[in-house]
Design a protein around this motif. Structure first.
Motif, mmCIF file in Angstrom:
data_model
loop_
_atom_site.group_PDB
_atom_site.id
_atom_site.type_symbol
_atom_site.label_atom_id
_atom_site.label_comp_id
_atom_site.label_asym_id
_atom_site.label_seq_id
_atom_site.Cartn_x
_atom_site.Cartn_y
_atom_site.Cartn_z
ATOM 1 N N ASP A 293 0.851 -1.178 0.000
ATOM 2 C CA ASP A 293 0.000 0.000 0.000
ATOM 3 C C ASP A 293 0.892 1.234 0.000
ATOM 4 O O ASP A 293 2.112 1.124 0.136
ATOM 5 C CB ASP A 293 -0.936 0.006 1.210
ATOM 6 C CG ASP A 293 -2.170 0.878 0.968
ATOM 7 O OD1 ASP A 293 -2.266 1.459 -0.126
ATOM 8 O OD2 ASP A 293 -3.014 0.989 1.860
ATOM 9 N N GLY A 294 0.298 2.394 -0.122
ATOM 10 C CA GLY A 294 1.098 3.611 -0.171
ATOM 11 C C GLY A 294 0.359 4.817 0.364
ATOM 12 O O GLY A 294 -0.826 4.759 0.711
ATOM 13 N N SER A 295 1.067 5.935 0.449
ATOM 14 C CA SER A 295 0.530 7.191 0.932
ATOM 15 C C SER A 295 1.167 8.326 0.142
ATOM 16 O O SER A 295 2.229 8.169 -0.464
ATOM 17 C CB SER A 295 0.829 7.381 2.423
ATOM 18 O OG SER A 295 0.422 6.268 3.184
ATOM 19 N N MET A 296 0.512 9.500 0.170
ATOM 20 C CA MET A 296 1.061 10.697 -0.439
ATOM 21 C C MET A 296 0.939 11.847 0.542
ATOM 22 O O MET A 296 0.037 11.863 1.380
ATOM 23 C CB MET A 296 0.318 11.050 -1.735
ATOM 24 C CG MET A 296 0.396 10.003 -2.814
ATOM 25 S SD MET A 296 -0.279 10.598 -4.396
ATOM 26 C CE MET A 296 -1.915 11.126 -3.906
ATOM 27 N N ALA A 297 1.836 12.810 0.435
ATOM 28 C CA ALA A 297 1.796 13.959 1.329
ATOM 29 C C ALA A 297 2.291 15.202 0.616
ATOM 30 O O ALA A 297 3.088 15.128 -0.323
ATOM 31 C CB ALA A 297 2.639 13.712 2.578
ATOM 32 N N ALA A 298 1.805 16.360 1.048
ATOM 33 C CA ALA A 298 2.274 17.639 0.547
ATOM 34 C C ALA A 298 2.164 18.652 1.667
ATOM 35 O O ALA A 298 1.252 18.571 2.507
ATOM 36 C CB ALA A 298 1.470 18.094 -0.668
ATOM 37 N N GLY A 299 3.101 19.591 1.719
ATOM 38 C CA GLY A 299 3.082 20.593 2.773
ATOM 39 C C GLY A 299 3.647 21.913 2.303
ATOM 40 O O GLY A 299 4.414 21.968 1.342
ATOM 41 N N VAL A 300 3.268 22.981 2.989
ATOM 42 C CA VAL A 300 3.749 24.320 2.658
ATOM 43 C C VAL A 300 3.973 25.083 3.960
ATOM 44 O O VAL A 300 3.278 24.844 4.958
ATOM 45 C CB VAL A 300 2.741 25.055 1.743
ATOM 46 C CG1 VAL A 300 1.399 25.243 2.439
ATOM 47 C CG2 VAL A 300 3.293 26.388 1.272
ATOM 48 N N GLY A 301 4.957 25.968 3.965
ATOM 49 C CA GLY A 301 5.297 26.694 5.177
ATOM 50 C C GLY A 301 4.992 28.181 5.103
ATOM 51 O O GLY A 301 4.933 28.783 4.028
ATOM 52 N N PHE A 302 4.797 28.771 6.290
ATOM 53 C CA PHE A 302 4.555 30.197 6.433
ATOM 54 C C PHE A 302 5.327 30.694 7.653
ATOM 55 O O PHE A 302 5.632 29.927 8.562
ATOM 56 C CB PHE A 302 3.057 30.491 6.619
ATOM 57 C CG PHE A 302 2.181 29.961 5.518
ATOM 58 C CD1 PHE A 302 1.923 30.727 4.398
ATOM 59 C CD2 PHE A 302 1.631 28.691 5.605
ATOM 60 C CE1 PHE A 302 1.119 30.239 3.370
ATOM 61 C CE2 PHE A 302 0.824 28.199 4.594
ATOM 62 C CZ PHE A 302 0.567 28.976 3.473
ATOM 63 N N GLY A 303 5.625 31.980 7.693
ATOM 64 C CA GLY A 303 6.285 32.562 8.855
ATOM 65 C C GLY A 303 7.782 32.283 8.896
ATOM 66 O O GLY A 303 8.330 31.577 8.044
ATOM 67 N N ASP A 304 8.439 32.852 9.911
ATOM 68 C CA ASP A 304 9.885 32.718 10.079
ATOM 69 C C ASP A 304 10.169 32.113 11.452
ATOM 70 O O ASP A 304 10.082 32.803 12.470
ATOM 71 C CB ASP A 304 10.559 34.087 9.964
ATOM 72 C CG ASP A 304 12.075 33.990 9.955
ATOM 73 O OD1 ASP A 304 12.610 32.935 10.347
ATOM 74 O OD2 ASP A 304 12.730 34.975 9.565
ATOM 75 N N PRO A 305 10.517 30.830 11.525
ATOM 76 C CA PRO A 305 10.730 30.179 12.825
ATOM 77 C C PRO A 305 11.950 30.703 13.577
ATOM 78 O O PRO A 305 12.050 30.518 14.782
ATOM 79 C CB PRO A 305 10.909 28.699 12.449
ATOM 80 C CG PRO A 305 11.398 28.733 11.046
ATOM 81 C CD PRO A 305 10.708 29.896 10.397
ATOM 82 N N SER A 306 12.884 31.344 12.886
ATOM 83 C CA SER A 306 14.075 31.856 13.568
ATOM 84 C C SER A 306 13.824 33.197 14.248
ATOM 85 O O SER A 306 14.566 33.587 15.154
ATOM 86 C CB SER A 306 15.229 32.003 12.570
ATOM 87 O OG SER A 306 14.921 32.949 11.570
ATOM 88 N N LYS A 307 12.766 33.909 13.830
ATOM 89 C CA LYS A 307 12.465 35.225 14.408
ATOM 90 C C LYS A 307 11.187 35.221 15.237
ATOM 91 O O LYS A 307 11.139 35.796 16.319
ATOM 92 C CB LYS A 307 12.361 36.268 13.295
ATOM 93 C CG LYS A 307 13.666 36.503 12.544
ATOM 94 C CD LYS A 307 13.488 37.557 11.463
ATOM 95 C CE LYS A 307 14.803 37.821 10.728
ATOM 96 N NZ LYS A 307 14.647 38.832 9.657
ATOM 97 N N THR A 308 10.157 34.605 14.709
ATOM 98 C CA THR A 308 8.876 34.566 15.426
ATOM 99 C C THR A 308 8.355 33.134 15.530
ATOM 100 O O THR A 308 8.613 32.437 16.495
ATOM 101 C CB THR A 308 7.834 35.457 14.720
ATOM 102 O OG1 THR A 308 7.757 35.086 13.329
ATOM 103 C CG2 THR A 308 8.202 36.922 14.847
ATOM 104 N N LEU A 309 7.665 32.689 14.482
ATOM 105 C CA LEU A 309 7.064 31.356 14.508
ATOM 106 C C LEU A 309 6.876 30.851 13.086
ATOM 107 O O LEU A 309 6.474 31.593 12.189
ATOM 108 C CB LEU A 309 5.701 31.406 15.215
ATOM 109 C CG LEU A 309 5.038 30.065 15.547
ATOM 110 C CD1 LEU A 309 5.838 29.329 16.616
ATOM 111 C CD2 LEU A 309 3.606 30.303 16.035
ATOM 112 N N GLY A 310 7.193 29.591 12.887
ATOM 113 C CA GLY A 310 6.952 28.954 11.600
ATOM 114 C C GLY A 310 5.668 28.147 11.666
ATOM 115 O O GLY A 310 5.359 27.531 12.696
#
Length: 306
Positions: A121-138
């Motif tokens: 069997d299998g799975s698929m995934a996709a993701g996208v990021g927002f924000g700046d984790p080094s300064k505030t929050l990712g």
């Protein structure tokens, strides 16, 4: 044509091809989220057996390999091999970063019968990021489809969408913390499992082993899919701890070991091309304690910037 001119021409060709590949991946990610949203609205809740539920959790855990690469590696033309397998990490995508991936599972001992009728069997995934984790929050948004076997007619019938909040505390050690809700939205058989939330801390230990590469470690705790083994057997929702440790072996290879929900997992990572494409091959539940038993997992992920 001079040697320098040839170099410049080859560089421009490589740059154009890389931009085309990135645009294609971005379009694929957008389409993936659209398909997931449609399935969330259209698919009815289905009943499932305990073995199928256990396997669903295993499929969801296999997707964790797509988000364990430190953010800095996304800035390189050659990605870093993953150092976490079978457990989540505190790293995540930031603003302008995204990833897509596929995962395949082979039920080695036949205990789990991963798709109800066979061993693959299998799975698929996709993701996208927002924000700046080094300064505030990712903030990382991720969607996964856990039913992709076309033979049983259930492609896209089950899946989930989640969110991870992460913060990079120290650039030198890569120390990061995260809070994740892995299934804020669910459809299909995924609705039958308990909701999962976890907290995690990941960073490099002050030791170096093979090839002077740092050793990365993760500690965390969560409920739902991250419950202790006994709570999973009893159907109880309790808080369980998980841990992982891993290191690069060479510039393009890595090894990792993890323990989650009473299951011990081992994985080997490789970056086969001069691009941020990573492959992770591993064995989940190497001692065969869970209902699903020992399984071979192969994950392929591509991270890009836009």
């Amino acid at each position: 044509m001079s040697f320098k001119s040839k170099q410049e021409k080859l560089f421009q060709i490589h740059k154009v091809n890389n931009m085309r590949f990135t645009k294609l991946a971005a379009v694929s990610a957008i389409g993936f989220f659209a398909m997931a949203a449609h399935a969330q609205l259209a698919k009815p809740t289905e009943q499932m057996t305990r073995q199928e539920l256990d396997q669903l959790k295993k499929n969801l855990q296999s997707l964790l390999a797509f988000t364990d690469t430190p953010p800095a590696s996304l800035n390189k033309s050659i990605g870093a091999p993953g150092t976490t397998f079978g457990a989540p990490s505190a790293y995540g995508a930031a603003r302008g970063q995204a990833f897509v991936g596929v995962s395949g599972i082979y039920d080695n001992d036949g205990k789990g019968m991963v798709d109800g009728n066979g061993r693959v069997d299998g799975s698929m995934a996709a993701g996208v990021g927002f924000g700046d984790p080094s300064k505030t929050l990712g903030v990382e948004l991720m969607s996964s489809v856990t039913s992709v076997n076309p033979k049983d007619g259930t492609f896209g019938d089950s899946g989930q969408m989640g969110v991870k909040l992460h913060r990079l505390l120290d650039h030198n050690s890569g120390l990061s913390i995260a809070l994740a809700f892995t299934d804020a939205l669910r459809w299909g058989t995924a609705k039958q499992s308990l909701r999962s939330t976890y907290v995690a801390m990941t960073g490099n230990l002050p030791i170096k082993l093979i090839g002077n590469y740092p050793v990365s470690a993760t500690l965390g705790a969560g409920n739902g899919n991250y419950r202790p083994f006994r709570a999973l057997q009893a159907g109880e929702d309790k808080i369980g701890a998980f841990a992982s440790i891993g290191t690069q072996l060479t510039k393009r290879t890595s090894v990792s070991l993890s323990h989650l929900g009473g299951r011990t997992n081992i994985g080997f990572g490789i970056v086969p091309f001069n691009a941020p494409i990573s492959v992770m091959v591993g064995v989940t539940d190497i001692d065969g304690r869970s209902v699903a038993g020992r399984q071979l997992s192969v994950n392929l992920g591509y991270a890009f910037q836009f």
